[in-house]
Design an enzyme around this catalytic site. Structure first.
Site, mmCIF file in Angstrom:
data_model
loop_
_atom_site.group_PDB
_atom_site.id
_atom_site.type_symbol
_atom_site.label_atom_id
_atom_site.label_comp_id
_atom_site.label_asym_id
_atom_site.label_seq_id
_atom_site.Cartn_x
_atom_site.Cartn_y
_atom_site.Cartn_z
ATOM 1 C CB ALA A 45 -0.940 0.003 1.213
ATOM 2 C CG ASP A 69 2.458 -1.652 3.337
ATOM 3 O OD1 ASP A 69 2.629 -1.263 2.168
ATOM 4 O OD2 ASP A 69 3.371 -1.674 4.189
ATOM 5 N NE ARG A 118 14.842 0.977 -11.185
ATOM 6 C CZ ARG A 118 15.107 1.489 -12.375
ATOM 7 N NH1 ARG A 118 16.326 1.363 -12.892
ATOM 8 N NH2 ARG A 118 14.185 2.159 -13.041
ATOM 9 C CG ASN A 131 11.945 -6.656 -4.446
ATOM 10 O OD1 ASN A 131 11.916 -6.338 -3.261
ATOM 11 N ND2 ASN A 131 12.041 -5.762 -5.406
ATOM 12 C CG ASN A 156 10.889 -3.061 -11.205
ATOM 13 O OD1 ASN A 156 10.627 -3.632 -12.256
ATOM 14 N ND2 ASN A 156 10.702 -1.765 -11.030
ATOM 15 N NE ARG A 187 8.135 5.330 -17.178
ATOM 16 C CZ ARG A 187 8.607 4.503 -16.248
ATOM 17 N NH1 ARG A 187 9.274 3.413 -16.623
ATOM 18 N NH2 ARG A 187 8.409 4.752 -14.967
ATOM 19 C CG HIS A 211 9.745 -3.335 -16.872
ATOM 20 N ND1 HIS A 211 9.379 -2.181 -17.512
ATOM 21 C CD2 HIS A 211 9.790 -3.040 -15.548
ATOM 22 C CE1 HIS A 211 9.199 -1.223 -16.616
ATOM 23 N NE2 HIS A 211 9.447 -1.718 -15.425
#
Length: 319
Positions: A45, A69, A118, A131, A156, A187, A211
């Protein structure tokens, strides 16, 4: 797929001439009437998860939105804050928040954003070890509490975490998607619109592949006002737009100093959910496990897919 619609020559010519005129107007992207989800769960969250919850609540896309969370009080506070907006927006969905993963129970769609973000100088691959543990914990809860859910991975490095989620849940590939191509394509469209001096709504472009630095903005199929990029931009400008799309996430990280992009990834996730529930149609780029498509097997990559109820994703050679 339905057969292509055949158009007579006079109509085609009239459309070409119209696209070349100053009166051009981009096709409307107004959401269609869509099915409302029973429950949407968000694991994480923080910046991305909180923005997804906000957008989902504003669109009233689910009867219940669960935010989860590990930080005490964060998810509950965000949920309460969003509920307080209902007196203004009139949205009927209710938000709940907590720290336990069993709150994903009964969710139709689970979006996983939890994990470390990051820092400047880090690549997405630097986050794999830390992760992956987060993904495995989330996958265990999803497998036991929401066995029929579709999972959207945002954490990620996205392609690797999508593979980890597939392995840990044991779900079919149609129900584990990675959100990447929608963000990267956005983007790319933004960069092209800025370079050409047009509205982003006039740009149609897609980004496929991994990605990361290996992503592939497809400039050869991109159009501005329905016409090739070369009509509006030089080769150098197009190359600069491709580079801007590839480095867009890193640019945000460098400016923030701590943390990464949150708003654009949230909008990209909402786009996928809207395709699933029928608010949007057509193909959309998502990361899925390929099984022979494009001559690739056993690898998660961003490809065009059609999303919807029943079959959650079906790869199709749209590029």
């Amino acid at each position: 797929m339905p057969a292509p619609v055949r158009t007579d020559g006079i109509t085609s010519l009239r459309r070409v001439l119209y696209r070349r005129s100053p009166k051009w107007q981009a096709p409307s992207r107004t959401p269609r009437k869509a099915r409302r989800l029973g429950k949407l769960a968000l694991i994480g969250a923080g910046g991305v998860g909180g923005n997804i919850a906000h957008l989902a609540a504003m669109q009233d896309m689910a009867e219940e939105i669960a935010l989860i969370d590990i930080a005490p009080g964060v998810a509950a506070a965000t949920a309460l804050d969003l509920n307080h907006t209902s007196g203004i927006t009139g949205a009927g969905g209710r938000c709940i928040g907590g720290e336990t993963l069993d709150m994903v129970g009964g969710a139709e769609v689970v979006v996983v954003t939890a994990g470390r973000a990051r820092s400047p100088g880090m690549t997405r691959a630097d986050l794999i070890d830390v992760n992956a543990r987060v993904i495995r914990q989330a996958a265990e809860a999803i497998r036991s509490e929401a066995p029929n859910a579709v999972v959207i991975v945002v954490t990620n490095p996205l392609d690797e975490m999508t593979v980890e989620m597939l392995r840990a849940t044991g779900f079919p590939r149609e129900r584990v998607l990675g959100m990447a191509g929608t963000l990267d394509s956005s983007r790319f469209r933004n960069a092209l619109a800025q370079a050409a001096g047009v509205s982003p709504a006039d740009v149609d472009a897609i980004t496929l592949g991994s990605h990361g630095d290996e992503m592939a903005p497809i400039s050869s199929r991109a159009t501005i006002k329905g016409r090739p990029l070369s009509v509006f931009l030089s080769d150098a400008q197009i190359e600069a737009c491709v580079k801007d799309a590839i480095t867009g996430g890193g640019q945000v990280v460098a400016l923030k100093k701590s943390g990464s992009a949150t708003i654009a990834p949230a909008h990209a996730s909402i786009e996928l959910i809207n395709h699933m529930r029928g608010a949007r149609t057509g193909h959309v780029p998502v990361s899925v496990m390929l099984q022979g498509e494009y001559g690739i097997d056993g690898v998660v990559l961003g490809v065009p897919a059609h999303l919807g109820q029943g079959v959650s994703s079906k790869s199709r050679n749209c590029a």
